[in-house]
Scaffold this motif. Sequence first.
Motif, PDB file in Angstrom:
ATOM      1  N   ASP A   1     -23.936  14.949  41.216  1.00 49.11           N
ATOM      2  CA  ASP A   1     -23.957  16.586  40.741  1.00 49.11           C
ATOM      3  C   ASP A   1     -23.971  16.529  39.301  1.00 49.11           C
ATOM      4  N   ALA A   2     -23.051  15.560  38.595  1.00 47.89           N
ATOM      5  CA  ALA A   2     -23.173  15.346  37.292  1.00 47.89           C
ATOM      6  C   ALA A   2     -24.505  14.841  36.587  1.00 47.89           C
ATOM      7  N   GLN A   3     -25.258  13.957  37.419  1.00 50.22           N
ATOM      8  CA  GLN A   3     -26.563  13.699  37.079  1.00 50.22           C
ATOM      9  C   GLN A   3     -27.434  14.967  37.154  1.00 50.22           C
TER      10      GLN A   3
ATOM     11  N   SER B   1     -24.862  13.915  32.002  1.00 52.19           N
ATOM     12  CA  SER B   1     -25.869  13.776  33.126  1.00 52.19           C
ATOM     13  C   SER B   1     -26.403  12.174  32.947  1.00 52.19           C
ATOM     14  N   ASP B   2     -26.249  11.471  32.210  1.00 54.84           N
ATOM     15  CA  ASP B   2     -26.678  10.459  31.814  1.00 54.84           C
ATOM     16  C   ASP B   2     -25.784   9.054  32.193  1.00 54.84           C
TER      17      ASP B   2
ATOM     18  N   GLU C   1     -31.405   6.604  39.818  1.00 46.91           N
ATOM     19  CA  GLU C   1     -31.052   8.088  40.221  1.00 46.91           C
ATOM     20  C   GLU C   1     -30.148   7.868  41.363  1.00 46.91           C
ATOM     21  N   ALA C   2     -29.167   8.963  41.416  1.00 44.82           N
ATOM     22  CA  ALA C   2     -28.155   8.824  42.322  1.00 44.82           C
ATOM     23  C   ALA C   2     -28.560   8.834  43.754  1.00 44.82           C
ATOM     24  N   PRO C   3     -28.174   7.622  44.414  1.00 44.62           N
ATOM     25  CA  PRO C   3     -28.556   7.746  45.845  1.00 44.62           C
ATOM     26  C   PRO C   3     -27.979   8.891  46.805  1.00 44.62           C
TER      27      PRO C   3
ATOM     28  N   GLY D   1     -23.859   2.297  34.844  1.00 43.52           N
ATOM     29  CA  GLY D   1     -24.331   3.229  33.849  1.00 43.52           C
ATOM     30  C   GLY D   1     -23.501   2.884  32.424  1.00 43.52           C
ATOM     31  N   PRO D   2     -23.258   3.824  31.409  1.00 39.54           N
ATOM     32  CA  PRO D   2     -23.088   3.465  30.210  1.00 39.54           C
ATOM     33  C   PRO D   2     -21.411   3.827  30.090  1.00 39.54           C
ATOM     34  N   VAL D   3     -20.653   3.047  29.237  1.00 41.23           N
ATOM     35  CA  VAL D   3     -19.273   3.521  28.977  1.00 41.23           C
ATOM     36  C   VAL D   3     -19.410   4.985  28.212  1.00 41.23           C
ATOM     37  N   MET D   4     -18.669   6.094  28.910  1.00 35.66           N
ATOM     38  CA  MET D   4     -18.531   7.385  28.230  1.00 35.66           C
ATOM     39  C   MET D   4     -17.212   7.694  27.848  1.00 35.66           C
TER      40      MET D   4
END
Length: 195
Positions: A86-88, A97-98, A103-105, A173-176
């Motif tokens: 949902d975030a993506q 969203s990144d 793509e989220a499975p 994914g990246p560190v956020m």
Amino acid sequence: MLATTLSFENMHQHGELMVNLLKARKQSFIVQNNWDLPEAEGMEYDQYDTPASRWIAVHEGDSILAGIRLTPTTAKCGMYTYMIRDAQRGMLDSIPSDLLNFEAPVDPDIWESSRVFVSHKVPAEQRTKVQTQLMMKLIETSRELNAREVLGLVPAVWSRWIGRLGLVAEPAGPVMLIDGARVQVAKMDLNSFPH
């Protein structure tokens, strides 16, 4: 110290454990992290706490030491699926969203872990033991649910403690920075652990 997997089907067998887990989540995420999350009657919850999810509580009696939520990536409740997806899809203002490198499975063999925490009450010398108990129960429960992989939005320090526990995961994914906390999506292949 015990680790218990809770579900809508069995929570009535564990007294106040589910309530105490949601209260511990409030302490961890709302009080300590100062995150703007839904709460009621001293408990933190969101749209992903549905009958499709499972919750793992590491506890001594009724005292919660750590917790985690597992949600199938096939979950759907109204317009919501699972938090990472949902975030993506841009549905959650609080999470970029990144967050994923792919793509989220939507796959019955992949589950999401979220709301991962260790209570601030756990002394430093016990944290590794509590984290080990939490992760071993995560692996056991995920396998019982026929998962082969777990995606988790976790504190960015995950690689340090996963390595200490002898487990293997990789960044997904990246560190956020979210509400002052450094987080990252990690992917754990359950087939990489002996049964």
